[in-house]
Design an enzyme around this catalytic site. Structure first.
Site, PDB file in Angstrom:
ATOM      1  N   HIS A  54       0.847  -1.188   0.000  1.00 48.97           N
ATOM      2  CA  HIS A  54       0.000   0.000   0.000  1.00 48.97           C
ATOM      3  C   HIS A  54       0.889   1.247   0.000  1.00 48.97           C
ATOM      4  O   HIS A  54       2.056   1.190   0.389  1.00 48.97           O
ATOM      5  CB  HIS A  54      -0.906   0.013   1.230  1.00 48.97           C
ATOM      6  CG  HIS A  54      -2.037  -0.971   1.167  1.00 48.97           C
ATOM      7  ND1 HIS A  54      -3.102  -0.939   2.026  1.00 48.97           N
ATOM      8  CD2 HIS A  54      -2.255  -2.018   0.326  1.00 48.97           C
ATOM      9  CE1 HIS A  54      -3.950  -1.929   1.719  1.00 48.97           C
ATOM     10  NE2 HIS A  54      -3.441  -2.602   0.693  1.00 48.97           N
ATOM     11  N   GLU A  56       1.042   3.898   1.876  1.00 45.31           N
ATOM     12  CA  GLU A  56       1.612   4.331   3.157  1.00 45.31           C
ATOM     13  C   GLU A  56       2.746   3.402   3.590  1.00 45.31           C
ATOM     14  O   GLU A  56       3.796   3.857   4.057  1.00 45.31           O
ATOM     15  CB  GLU A  56       0.533   4.365   4.249  1.00 45.31           C
ATOM     16  CG  GLU A  56      -0.614   5.335   3.970  1.00 45.31           C
ATOM     17  CD  GLU A  56      -1.792   4.672   3.260  1.00 45.31           C
ATOM     18  OE1 GLU A  56      -1.587   3.771   2.420  1.00 45.31           O
ATOM     19  OE2 GLU A  56      -2.934   5.066   3.554  1.00 45.31           O
ATOM     20  N   CYS A  84      -5.860   2.368   5.647  1.00 44.04           N
ATOM     21  CA  CYS A  84      -6.546   1.116   5.997  1.00 44.04           C
ATOM     22  C   CYS A  84      -5.984   0.618   7.328  1.00 44.04           C
ATOM     23  O   CYS A  84      -4.984   1.141   7.818  1.00 44.04           O
ATOM     24  CB  CYS A  84      -6.334   0.079   4.895  1.00 44.04           C
ATOM     25  SG  CYS A  84      -4.695  -0.683   4.938  1.00 44.04           S
ATOM     26  N   CYS A  87      -2.161  -0.217   7.198  1.00 42.63           N
ATOM     27  CA  CYS A  87      -1.305   0.970   7.140  1.00 42.63           C
ATOM     28  C   CYS A  87      -1.351   1.745   8.446  1.00 42.63           C
ATOM     29  O   CYS A  87      -0.332   2.278   8.895  1.00 42.63           O
ATOM     30  CB  CYS A  87      -1.706   1.846   5.963  1.00 42.63           C
ATOM     31  SG  CYS A  87      -1.337   1.079   4.373  1.00 42.63           S
TER      32      CYS A  87
HETATM   33 ZN   LIG Z   1      -3.302   0.401   3.505  1.00 47.41          ZN
END
Ligand SMILES: [Zn+2]
Length: 157
Positions: A54, A56, A84, A87
């Site tokens: 992801h 981040e 999310c 993250c």
């Molecule tokens: Zn994430």
């Protein structure tokens, strides 16, 4: 909000848009320390075949590599979308101190990135989760913990 905050967020948003143009997911993030971008990331899940890639997490990895540290205390993250749960966990582990986000998780859900079920799972009893949580008894499991506890040379983190 100060202009520099807008500039950092604009960079995260630019990254998210560029990533879509290049076939990736619509997410970008930058890590900032003392007013400078020290790391950046975009969503690389499909490009890298990595469900943990992801924006981040990638920005945290990039920042840590650049500053040669696992500790991002004193840093902020600017992410094009509310993090999310994975993250968010990574942000806490990295000791980043502030999260700036643009799109909300509701915005993400509206285009097919719904992570609310993960937030919901965390609050459930193990037996009620979608993925079974099964404790395996093994007396040897605790050995590494004891070794860590007794190791005077350990690098705490
Ligand atoms: Zn994430």
């Amino acid at each position: 909000m100060e202009d520099r905050h807008r500039d950092f967020m604009r960079k995260a948003i630019e990254l998210s848009q560029k990533n879509v143009e290049e076939g990736g997911g619509p997410f970008g993030a930058v890590v900032v320390k003392h007013g400078n971008i020290i790391g950046q990331g975009v969503n690389g899940v499909t490009r890298l075949n990595d469900p943990t890639a992801h924006a981040e997490v990638n920005a945290i990895r990039d920042a840590c590599k650049n500053v040669k540290s696992f500790d991002l205390a004193g840093c902020q993250i600017y992410t094009s979308c509310e993090p999310c749960p994975m993250c968010l966990g990574a942000i806490y582990w990295s000791r980043i101190e502030r999260i700036y986000y643009a799109n909300t998780k509701k915005d993400a859900a509206s285009i097919g990135f719904d992570d609310q079920f993960i937030y919901d799972e965390i609050g459930k009893a193990y037996e009620s989760r979608q993925i079974p949580f099964i404790k395996v008894e093994d007396d040897n499991a605790i050995n590494a913990f004891n070794m860590w506890k007794d190791n005077a040379d350990k690098i705490r983190y």
